[in-house]
Design a protein around this motif. Structure first.
Motif: not given
Length: 353
Positions: A340-352, A296-304
């Motif tokens: 929900x407990x089986x899924x990536x918790x970031x889906x529900x953190x508001x940061x995604x 997620x960081x790479x797709x936003x900030x990598x220039x490559x």
């Protein structure tokens, strides 16, 4: 790569990532009570409508739905790969080989268990012409010899020949084959990275895949100890010979007396210090969570462009993994909180978002 192509990859990947499922989509999907409800929501409210437009969402089978969702992974990745002149063609090959490995392992599981399975297909229609494996034939196999015959014209024949059982009653070495197939895949991938990239692009890609393999080996060590009570030599023979972890560190983890000791050793490494504090229920979860976070960081900030391309593919795979998990949970009538407990918790953190 020309500047125009570079800019195209960066802009298109970021635009496609902007179409990902959001918090409200995941909450709505968790409220679905059937596979048909999930298909209906995805078709009506999300970007997945492009691969669901011709299906009857009221009568769709779980396998059909998952195949449609994989279709988007391949089609979107292929569209984007055309703009990356360095690694574009290799992205499709990587995705296809991963699915081919899943096909083979699924077939071996069926041969070992002696049970039939739902005959749904892993390879999307758009990629069917690229594979040399007849997936339909794999569904009808009843012996390891038949599997070898089905793979006789492929790159997998030599690997599976070395694991042929001495007699029909002998269990097939699933774990050994799984390890050998993944080693082959990753070896091909690393060869491509070293041959086709250089500088910062190579450095970023190696970091992504090294971390992935380090966490995979950590998870594998725990799984082999927990499930198979494997001894240190068995464990070391089944690890992926790539990544940034030193042989001495892997040997110590393989020889550890407990899962806690394995974690304590891992905690002394660069990747362990960075990842083990992440809340997780199982070591396998770490692979998905960290991959998601880093890409997620790479797709936003990598220039490559090649880094952004692979990051997008990983993020789409992560979304597909969670969608498949959700579909299975609904199919087996698990409670909403359980799914929900089986899924990536970031889906529900508001940061995604």
């Amino acid at each position: 790569m020309g500047q125009t192509s570079s800019n195209a990859v960066l802009s298109k990947a970021r635009a496609l990532y902007g179409q990902r499922l959001r918090f409200e989509d995941w909450m709505a999907l968790l409220d679905c009570s059937s596979v048909n409800d999930i298909a209906t929501y995805l078709k009506a409210h999300t970007v997945y409508r492009s691969v669901l437009v011709s299906i009857d969402e009221f009568h769709i089978h779980r396998g059909q739905l998952e195949a449609c969702l994989r279709e988007r992974l391949f089609s979107e990745s292929a569209k984007l790969a055309r703009y990356d002149l360095d690694l574009g063609e290799h992205v499709s090959a990587y995705l296809l080989q991963k699915l081919e490995i899943q096909m083979i392992l699924r077939c071996i599981t069926r041969l070992n268990s002696g049970q039939m399975e739902d005959p749904f297909f892993l390879i999307p229609e758009s990629a069917a012409h690229q594979t040399e494996i007849d997936e339909k034939a794999l569904h009808t196999l009843s012996s390891y010899d038949q599997l070898l015959h089905a793979l006789s014209h492929t790159q997998y024949e030599k690997i599976l020949l070395s694991f042929a059982p001495k007699n029909p009653e002998e269990q097939i070495d699933y774990t050994g084959i799984e390890s050998a197939l993944w080693i082959d895949l990753m070896q091909r991938l690393y060869q491509v990275i070293y041959k086709e990239t250089k500088g910062q692009t190579r450095e970023e890609l190696l970091r992504i895949f090294d971390d992935y393999i380090d966490l995979s080996n950590y998870s594998r060590i725990i799984r082999l100890k927990r499930t198979y009570h494997a001894d240190p030599d068995q464990i070391k023979s089944l690890l992926l010979p790539f990544g940034s972890l030193k042989k001495e560190t892997l040997d110590r983890m393989a020889a550890a007396e407990s899962e806690k000791e394995v974690a304590e050793i891992m905690q002394t490494t660069r990747v362990g210090k960075r990842t083990l504090s992440t809340p997780h229920k199982d070591p396998d979860d770490l692979i998905f969570y960290i991959e998601y976070h880093d890409c997620r960081k790479k797709i936003r900030f990598s220039p490559n462009p090649s880094v952004v391309l692979f990051s997008y593919v990983f993020l789409l795979q992560s979304e597909l993994h969670d969608l498949t998990t959700l579909i299975e949970g609904v199919r087996y009538q698990l409670q909403k909180a359980e799914i929900q407990n089986l899924l990536n918790p970031e889906r529900f953190s508001g940061r995604s978002s």
